[in-house]
Design a protein around this motif. Structure first.
Motif, PDB file in Angstrom:
ATOM      1  N   ARG A   1       0.834  -1.204   0.000  1.00  0.00           N
ATOM      2  CA  ARG A   1       0.000   0.000   0.000  1.00  0.00           C
ATOM      3  C   ARG A   1       0.867   1.252   0.000  1.00  0.00           C
ATOM      4  O   ARG A   1       0.625   2.194  -0.735  1.00  0.00           O
ATOM      5  CB  ARG A   1      -0.898   0.019   1.248  1.00  0.00           C
TER       6      ARG A   1
ATOM      7  N   VAL B   1       2.644   1.787  -3.527  1.00  0.00           N
ATOM      8  CA  VAL B   1       1.780   2.254  -4.613  1.00  0.00           C
ATOM      9  C   VAL B   1       1.215   3.644  -4.303  1.00  0.00           C
ATOM     10  O   VAL B   1       1.186   4.514  -5.178  1.00  0.00           O
ATOM     11  CB  VAL B   1       0.639   1.242  -4.883  1.00  0.00           C
TER      12      VAL B   1
ATOM     13  N   ILE C   1       1.482  -2.278 -12.721  1.00  0.00           N
ATOM     14  CA  ILE C   1       1.687  -2.621 -11.309  1.00  0.00           C
ATOM     15  C   ILE C   1       1.238  -4.067 -11.145  1.00  0.00           C
ATOM     16  O   ILE C   1       0.100  -4.410 -11.481  1.00  0.00           O
ATOM     17  CB  ILE C   1       0.894  -1.669 -10.401  1.00  0.00           C
TER      18      ILE C   1
ATOM     19  N   PRO D   1      -7.595 -11.089  -9.191  1.00  0.00           N
ATOM     20  CA  PRO D   1      -8.223  -9.882  -9.735  1.00  0.00           C
ATOM     21  C   PRO D   1      -9.216  -9.244  -8.765  1.00  0.00           C
ATOM     22  O   PRO D   1      -9.312  -8.021  -8.670  1.00  0.00           O
ATOM     23  CB  PRO D   1      -8.914 -10.394 -10.999  1.00  0.00           C
TER      24      PRO D   1
ATOM     25  N   ALA E   1      -7.223  -7.335  -6.335  1.00  0.00           N
ATOM     26  CA  ALA E   1      -6.609  -6.184  -7.003  1.00  0.00           C
ATOM     27  C   ALA E   1      -7.625  -5.050  -7.155  1.00  0.00           C
ATOM     28  O   ALA E   1      -7.298  -3.879  -6.958  1.00  0.00           O
ATOM     29  CB  ALA E   1      -6.068  -6.603  -8.369  1.00  0.00           C
ATOM     30  N   LYS E   2      -8.836  -5.429  -7.483  1.00  0.00           N
ATOM     31  CA  LYS E   2      -9.888  -4.421  -7.654  1.00  0.00           C
ATOM     32  C   LYS E   2     -10.180  -3.737  -6.313  1.00  0.00           C
ATOM     33  O   LYS E   2     -10.321  -2.518  -6.240  1.00  0.00           O
ATOM     34  CB  LYS E   2     -11.155  -5.098  -8.189  1.00  0.00           C
TER      35      LYS E   2
ATOM     36  N   PHE F   1      -8.134  -3.456  -3.862  1.00  0.00           N
ATOM     37  CA  PHE F   1      -6.925  -2.669  -3.567  1.00  0.00           C
ATOM     38  C   PHE F   1      -7.019  -1.296  -4.239  1.00  0.00           C
ATOM     39  O   PHE F   1      -6.779  -0.255  -3.619  1.00  0.00           O
ATOM     40  CB  PHE F   1      -5.720  -3.454  -4.081  1.00  0.00           C
ATOM     41  N   LEU F   2      -7.401  -1.293  -5.506  1.00  0.00           N
ATOM     42  CA  LEU F   2      -7.554  -0.043  -6.263  1.00  0.00           C
ATOM     43  C   LEU F   2      -8.611   0.850  -5.633  1.00  0.00           C
ATOM     44  O   LEU F   2      -8.419   2.054  -5.465  1.00  0.00           O
ATOM     45  CB  LEU F   2      -7.975  -0.344  -7.707  1.00  0.00           C
TER      46      LEU F   2
ATOM     47  N   VAL G   1      -3.327  -2.276 -13.005  1.00  0.00           N
ATOM     48  CA  VAL G   1      -2.897  -3.297 -12.046  1.00  0.00           C
ATOM     49  C   VAL G   1      -3.141  -4.679 -12.637  1.00  0.00           C
ATOM     50  O   VAL G   1      -4.199  -4.937 -13.224  1.00  0.00           O
ATOM     51  CB  VAL G   1      -3.665  -3.143 -10.715  1.00  0.00           C
ATOM     52  N   TYR G   2      -2.153  -5.540 -12.492  1.00  0.00           N
ATOM     53  CA  TYR G   2      -2.227  -6.901 -13.023  1.00  0.00           C
ATOM     54  C   TYR G   2      -1.919  -7.906 -11.912  1.00  0.00           C
ATOM     55  O   TYR G   2      -1.266  -7.572 -10.919  1.00  0.00           O
ATOM     56  CB  TYR G   2      -1.225  -7.088 -14.168  1.00  0.00           C
TER      57      TYR G   2
ATOM     58  N   LEU H   1      -3.336 -11.408 -15.323  1.00  0.00           N
ATOM     59  CA  LEU H   1      -4.759 -11.064 -15.407  1.00  0.00           C
ATOM     60  C   LEU H   1      -4.944  -9.621 -14.977  1.00  0.00           C
ATOM     61  O   LEU H   1      -4.313  -9.160 -14.018  1.00  0.00           O
ATOM     62  CB  LEU H   1      -5.582 -11.972 -14.490  1.00  0.00           C
TER      63      LEU H   1
ATOM     64  N   MET I   1       6.221  -2.290 -12.009  1.00  0.00           N
ATOM     65  CA  MET I   1       6.355  -2.166 -10.554  1.00  0.00           C
ATOM     66  C   MET I   1       5.724  -3.394  -9.911  1.00  0.00           C
ATOM     67  O   MET I   1       4.507  -3.560  -9.937  1.00  0.00           O
ATOM     68  CB  MET I   1       5.685  -0.876 -10.071  1.00  0.00           C
TER      69      MET I   1
ATOM     70  N   PHE J   1      -1.673  -7.659  -2.445  1.00  0.00           N
ATOM     71  CA  PHE J   1      -2.667  -6.584  -2.453  1.00  0.00           C
ATOM     72  C   PHE J   1      -3.270  -6.363  -1.068  1.00  0.00           C
ATOM     73  O   PHE J   1      -4.410  -5.952  -0.947  1.00  0.00           O
ATOM     74  CB  PHE J   1      -3.764  -6.887  -3.472  1.00  0.00           C
TER      75      PHE J   1
END
Lengths: 136, 41
Positions: A4, A7, A26, A32, A35-36, A38-39, A49-50, B14, B35, B40
């Motif tokens: 965190r 980024v 990133i 996923p 990741a979502k 997180f965003l 983000v991947y 993904l 990066m 996460f």
């Protein structure tokens, strides 16, 4: 919390990367869905983000992965600084460390930073200087 | 000079919608900044 911190602190510089003409990715080790979240949680907008749950790209980039990198005393010291970025549930591989690479279209890597322990991040000023060099 | 190995370029990632992407496609036409973050959490 280190991810965190990394980024969130780089987010203000994303436009500089775009203006220099570089693609940005990133990459994290969670799913996923994570990741979502997180965003959204960090209000990062549409940052690219991947996810690599298999960690193949991490291994190919020769990034470190071990409990020793998590339990390193230097990680504990960095953790005190990063505490304002509250740790949520670990959403990925806790032993995997990060890094930063710049790759040119010819496949050369002019910049390759490997985190030695949790919280060992490349300095943003260094990254941005390398971005400018790669764009030249 | 260090070169990106095929395993890096061919890595399948993904996006947040679950769509697959070949990592090497990012630097096909211009440099890419990658990066890698720990997770996460």
């Amino acid at each position: 919390m280190f991810c965190r911190q990394q980024v969130a602190e780089f987010r203000p510089h994303v436009d500089e990367v775009k203006q220099a003409g570089l693609e940005l990715a990133i990459i994290g080790s969670g799913t996923p869905h994570f990741a979502k979240a997180f965003l959204e949680d960090l209000k990062l907008g549409d940052l690219p983000v991947y996810c690599d749950q298999e960690l193949k790209s991490f291994a190919a980039a020769e990034l470190r992965r071990s409990w020793g990198t998590v339990l390193d005393p230097r990680a504990l010291a960095k953790g005190l600084v990063a505490m304002k970025y509250k740790q949520k549930k670990t959403m990925g591989d806790a032993t995997q460390q990060g890094g930063v690479l710049i790759v040119r279209p010819d496949g050369t890597i002019p910049y390759h930073f490997v985190s030695r322990f949790a919280g060992d991040h490349a300095k943003n000023a260094t990254i941005l200087a390398e971005v400018k060099k790669a764009a030249a | 000079m260090e070169y990106a190995p095929d395993a890096l370029a061919d890595a399948q990632l993904l996006d947040v919608e679950g769509q697959p992407h070949r990592l090497g496609d990012l630097w096909k036409s211009r440099p890419a900044l990658l990066m890698f973050v720990r997770h996460f959490g």
